[in-house]
Design a protein around this motif. Structure first.
Motif, PDB file in Angstrom:
ATOM      1  N   UNK A   1     -10.733  12.150 -16.089  1.00 56.10           N
ATOM      2  CA  UNK A   1     -10.711  13.383 -16.005  1.00 56.10           C
ATOM      3  C   UNK A   1     -10.134  14.697 -17.140  1.00 56.10           C
ATOM      4  N   UNK A   2      -9.507  13.399 -17.809  1.00 51.50           N
ATOM      5  CA  UNK A   2      -8.834  14.733 -19.274  1.00 51.50           C
ATOM      6  C   UNK A   2      -9.244  14.346 -20.225  1.00 51.50           C
ATOM      7  N   UNK A   3     -10.458  12.973 -20.355  1.00 53.66           N
ATOM      8  CA  UNK A   3     -11.266  12.377 -21.566  1.00 53.66           C
ATOM      9  C   UNK A   3     -12.590  13.770 -21.231  1.00 53.66           C
ATOM     10  N   UNK A   4     -13.038  14.031 -19.834  1.00 54.08           N
ATOM     11  CA  UNK A   4     -13.890  14.784 -19.222  1.00 54.08           C
ATOM     12  C   UNK A   4     -14.026  16.243 -19.906  1.00 54.08           C
ATOM     13  N   UNK A   5     -12.354  16.697 -20.431  1.00 56.01           N
ATOM     14  CA  UNK A   5     -11.982  17.843 -20.732  1.00 56.01           C
ATOM     15  C   UNK A   5     -12.981  18.342 -21.885  1.00 56.01           C
ATOM     16  N   UNK A   6     -12.982  17.571 -22.692  1.00 54.63           N
ATOM     17  CA  UNK A   6     -12.938  17.394 -24.479  1.00 54.63           C
ATOM     18  C   UNK A   6     -14.414  17.143 -24.604  1.00 54.63           C
ATOM     19  N   UNK A   7     -14.873  17.905 -25.986  1.00 53.59           N
ATOM     20  CA  UNK A   7     -16.110  18.028 -25.957  1.00 53.59           C
ATOM     21  C   UNK A   7     -16.663  17.441 -25.826  1.00 53.59           C
ATOM     22  N   UNK A   8     -15.966  15.679 -27.171  1.00 56.40           N
ATOM     23  CA  UNK A   8     -16.400  14.443 -27.166  1.00 56.40           C
ATOM     24  C   UNK A   8     -15.305  13.659 -27.092  1.00 56.40           C
ATOM     25  N   UNK A   9     -15.165  12.703 -26.354  1.00 62.16           N
ATOM     26  CA  UNK A   9     -14.578  11.463 -26.173  1.00 62.16           C
ATOM     27  C   UNK A   9     -14.843  10.421 -25.539  1.00 62.16           C
ATOM     28  N   UNK A  10     -14.040   8.831 -25.673  1.00 55.32           N
ATOM     29  CA  UNK A  10     -14.146   7.668 -25.706  1.00 55.32           C
ATOM     30  C   UNK A  10     -13.754   6.739 -24.631  1.00 55.32           C
ATOM     31  N   UNK A  11     -13.453   5.776 -24.263  1.00 53.72           N
ATOM     32  CA  UNK A  11     -13.295   4.819 -23.746  1.00 53.72           C
ATOM     33  C   UNK A  11     -13.387   3.668 -24.296  1.00 53.72           C
ATOM     34  N   UNK A  12     -12.368   3.231 -25.077  1.00 51.38           N
ATOM     35  CA  UNK A  12     -12.222   1.903 -25.992  1.00 51.38           C
ATOM     36  C   UNK A  12     -12.100   0.726 -24.884  1.00 51.38           C
ATOM     37  N   UNK A  13     -13.201  -0.355 -24.723  1.00 48.24           N
ATOM     38  CA  UNK A  13     -12.468  -1.859 -23.623  1.00 48.24           C
ATOM     39  C   UNK A  13     -12.308  -2.439 -24.730  1.00 48.24           C
ATOM     40  N   UNK A  14     -11.361  -3.645 -25.204  1.00 46.13           N
ATOM     41  CA  UNK A  14     -11.557  -4.873 -25.479  1.00 46.13           C
ATOM     42  C   UNK A  14     -11.467  -5.265 -25.091  1.00 46.13           C
ATOM     43  N   UNK A  15     -13.117  -6.466 -24.554  1.00 45.46           N
ATOM     44  CA  UNK A  15     -13.363  -7.578 -24.038  1.00 45.46           C
ATOM     45  C   UNK A  15     -12.585  -8.659 -24.495  1.00 45.46           C
ATOM     46  N   UNK A  16     -13.755  -9.781 -25.659  1.00 48.22           N
ATOM     47  CA  UNK A  16     -13.634 -10.205 -25.910  1.00 48.22           C
ATOM     48  C   UNK A  16     -14.873 -11.097 -26.108  1.00 48.22           C
ATOM     49  N   UNK A  17     -15.260 -12.093 -27.591  1.00 46.42           N
ATOM     50  CA  UNK A  17     -16.447 -12.868 -28.001  1.00 46.42           C
ATOM     51  C   UNK A  17     -16.535 -13.918 -26.054  1.00 46.42           C
ATOM     52  N   UNK A  18     -15.334 -14.381 -25.015  1.00 45.28           N
ATOM     53  CA  UNK A  18     -15.715 -14.469 -24.284  1.00 45.28           C
ATOM     54  C   UNK A  18     -15.929 -13.932 -22.943  1.00 45.28           C
ATOM     55  N   UNK A  19     -16.183 -13.018 -23.536  1.00 47.18           N
ATOM     56  CA  UNK A  19     -16.470 -12.219 -22.730  1.00 47.18           C
ATOM     57  C   UNK A  19     -18.139 -12.251 -23.197  1.00 47.18           C
TER      58      UNK A  19
ATOM     59  N   UNK B   1     -15.729 -11.071 -19.009  1.00 43.51           N
ATOM     60  CA  UNK B   1     -17.626 -10.710 -18.440  1.00 43.51           C
ATOM     61  C   UNK B   1     -16.962  -9.653 -17.498  1.00 43.51           C
ATOM     62  N   UNK B   2     -16.003  -9.494 -16.698  1.00 44.85           N
ATOM     63  CA  UNK B   2     -15.674  -8.313 -15.780  1.00 44.85           C
ATOM     64  C   UNK B   2     -15.188  -7.066 -16.081  1.00 44.85           C
ATOM     65  N   UNK B   3     -15.165  -7.161 -17.276  1.00 45.26           N
ATOM     66  CA  UNK B   3     -14.556  -5.836 -18.960  1.00 45.26           C
ATOM     67  C   UNK B   3     -15.909  -5.378 -19.711  1.00 45.26           C
ATOM     68  N   UNK B   4     -16.325  -6.261 -19.532  1.00 39.37           N
ATOM     69  CA  UNK B   4     -18.079  -6.233 -20.322  1.00 39.37           C
ATOM     70  C   UNK B   4     -18.600  -5.111 -19.106  1.00 39.37           C
ATOM     71  N   UNK B   5     -19.229  -6.113 -18.007  1.00 37.82           N
ATOM     72  CA  UNK B   5     -20.117  -5.363 -17.081  1.00 37.82           C
ATOM     73  C   UNK B   5     -19.597  -4.445 -16.441  1.00 37.82           C
ATOM     74  N   UNK B   6     -18.328  -4.139 -16.320  1.00 35.52           N
ATOM     75  CA  UNK B   6     -17.708  -2.234 -16.020  1.00 35.52           C
ATOM     76  C   UNK B   6     -17.854  -1.748 -17.191  1.00 35.52           C
ATOM     77  N   UNK B   7     -18.066  -1.487 -18.559  1.00 36.21           N
ATOM     78  CA  UNK B   7     -17.799  -0.882 -19.592  1.00 36.21           C
ATOM     79  C   UNK B   7     -19.452  -0.419 -19.477  1.00 36.21           C
ATOM     80  N   UNK B   8     -20.111  -2.404 -19.319  1.00 32.70           N
ATOM     81  CA  UNK B   8     -21.676  -1.358 -18.800  1.00 32.70           C
ATOM     82  C   UNK B   8     -22.237  -0.278 -18.709  1.00 32.70           C
ATOM     83  N   UNK B   9     -21.755  -0.563 -17.243  1.00 32.91           N
ATOM     84  CA  UNK B   9     -22.406  -0.058 -15.748  1.00 32.91           C
ATOM     85  C   UNK B   9     -21.318   1.730 -16.317  1.00 32.91           C
ATOM     86  N   UNK B  10     -20.414   1.661 -16.672  1.00 34.99           N
ATOM     87  CA  UNK B  10     -19.883   2.973 -16.585  1.00 34.99           C
ATOM     88  C   UNK B  10     -20.605   4.402 -17.782  1.00 34.99           C
TER      89      UNK B  10
END
Length: 278
Positions: free
Chosen positions: A128-146, A161-170
Motif C-alpha cells: 500500500x505504501x509503495x503504490x502511493x509512489x509514481x514509481x516503486x519496486x519490490x526486489x526479491x532476492x531468490x538464488x540460482x537455486x531458484x 523456487x517459491x519466491x521466484x514463482x511468487x515474484x513472477x505472478x505478482x
C-alpha cells in the motif's frame, strides 16, 4: 534511467552483512535514503554508519523477519521516519545443509519462514505504501537455486523456487492492474557471504561431511558482495524484471533451459572438478 532512485527510500532486510550490506552502500551512492533491517544489531549499525557517509538519511530496525508483529509494524516505522518508501528489498536469507531425509522438519520450516514467508508478508505489508509512489519496486532476492535444484538443497531450493514463482505472478498482476509498483527477482550465483559458514547442519553430520560441505561452498562462492550489489543496483535502476548475478548464474540458467531435466549431470560434474581443484 536511474534518476527515479535519487531521493527515494529503500527498505532492505538482511542489511547487517553480505549482499544486503553491500546493496545498502550501492543504493546510498545512488542517492537513496535507507531503512535497514537485520536481527544482527551490531552489523546493522556498521552498515548504517558506512552508508551515512554518502550523505543520506539512514534508520536501523533490529528485528527478526520471523517476527510477524515486527514485520507488520515496520512499514509505519519507515513512513514515520522517512515519509515514504520506494523500494522494498527482501534480501534476508538462511541456509540449511543436508539431504531432505537428514534435515529436521523444524529446520525445514524455519528456513521457509525466513526465505519465503517473510518476503511474502513484508511485500503484503509494504505494497500500500509503495503504490502511493509514481514509481516503486519490490526486489526479491531468490538464488540460482531458484532456477536449478542441486542435491542437498531441498529446503533452500524449495524456498527460492517459491519466491521466484511468487515474484513472477505478482509482477504479472501488478502490470495487468496498471500499478506503479514493479517487481525484480534476483538470482545470484556464488557470492562470497557468510551464508554457507552460518548454515544449519544436520545433527548427525560427521566432521568429514562438514569439511566436504565447506570445501564445496568455498569452491563456488567467489563473487564479492560489492560486485553483486552493483549488478542488483543497476537492475533496480532500470526496473528489470529479472537479473542473473554472476557468470556462473548465467551459465547454470542457460544449461537449465538447454537440458531442463538432465542439467545436473553437467553442472554437477563441473562442480566436482572445481571442488577437486580447490
Amino acid at each position: 534511467m536511474a534518476d527515479w532512485l535519487t531521493g527515494g527510500v529503500a527498505a532492505i532486510t538482511g542489511a547487517g552483512s553480505g549482499i544486503g550490506a553491500a546493496l545498502a552502500q550501492d543504493l546510498a551512492r545512488r542517492g537513496m535514503h535507507l531503512a535497514l533491517a537485520d536481527r544482527n544489531a551490531q552489523g546493522l549499525e556498521a552498515t548504517a554508519a558506512s552508508a551515512r557517509s554518502a550523505g543520506v538519511m539512514v534508520t536501523t530496525h533490529a528485528f527478526d523477519v520471523t517476527d510477524r508483529a515486527a514485520c507488520g509494524a515496520w512499514p509505519q516505522q519507515v513512513l514515520d521516519a522517512h515519509g515514504k518508501v520506494t523500494v522494498l528489498a527482501n534480501n534476508a536469507g538462511v541456509a540449511v545443509g543436508g539431504t531432505f531425509q537428514q534435515v529436521a522438519a523444524d529446520d525445514f520450516e524455519w528456513l521457509l519462514d525466513i526465505n519465503f514467508h517473510a518476503p511474502v508478508r513484508l511485500t503484503r505489508a509494504f505494497l500500500p505504501l509503495l503504490a502511493r509512489e509514481r514509481a516503486a519496486q519490490v526486489v526479491n532476492v531468490s538464488s540460482i537455486f531458484g532456477i536449478i535444484a542441486p542435491p542437498g538443497q531441498t529446503a533452500y531450493s524449495s524456498a527460492k523456487f517459491a519466491l521466484r514463482g511468487f515474484s513472477e505472478s505478482l509482477r504479472h498482476e501488478l502490470e495487468r492492474d496498471g500499478s506503479p509498483v514493479r517487481v525484480t527477482v534476483v538470482h545470484p550465483g556464488g557470492v562470497r557471504t557468510a551464508i554457507a559458514s552460518s548454515a544449519k547442519v544436520p545433527a548427525g553430520a560427521t566432521q568429514e561431511e562438514l569439511a566436504q560441505h565447506q570445501k564445496a561452498w568455498k569452491a563456488v562462492l567467489k563473487m564479492a558482495p560489492e560486485d553483486a550489489a552493483r549488478t542488483i543496483g543497476d537492475a533496480i535502476a532500470r526496473r528489470a524484471p529479472r537479473v542473473l548475478v554472476g557468470k556462473d548464474a548465467k551459465q547454470a540458467a542457460f544449461l537449465q533451459r538447454l537440458a531442463p531435466v538432465t542439467y545436473w549431470k553437467y553442472i554437477g560434474a563441473k562442480l566436482a572438478r572445481e571442488i577437486e581443484r580447490s
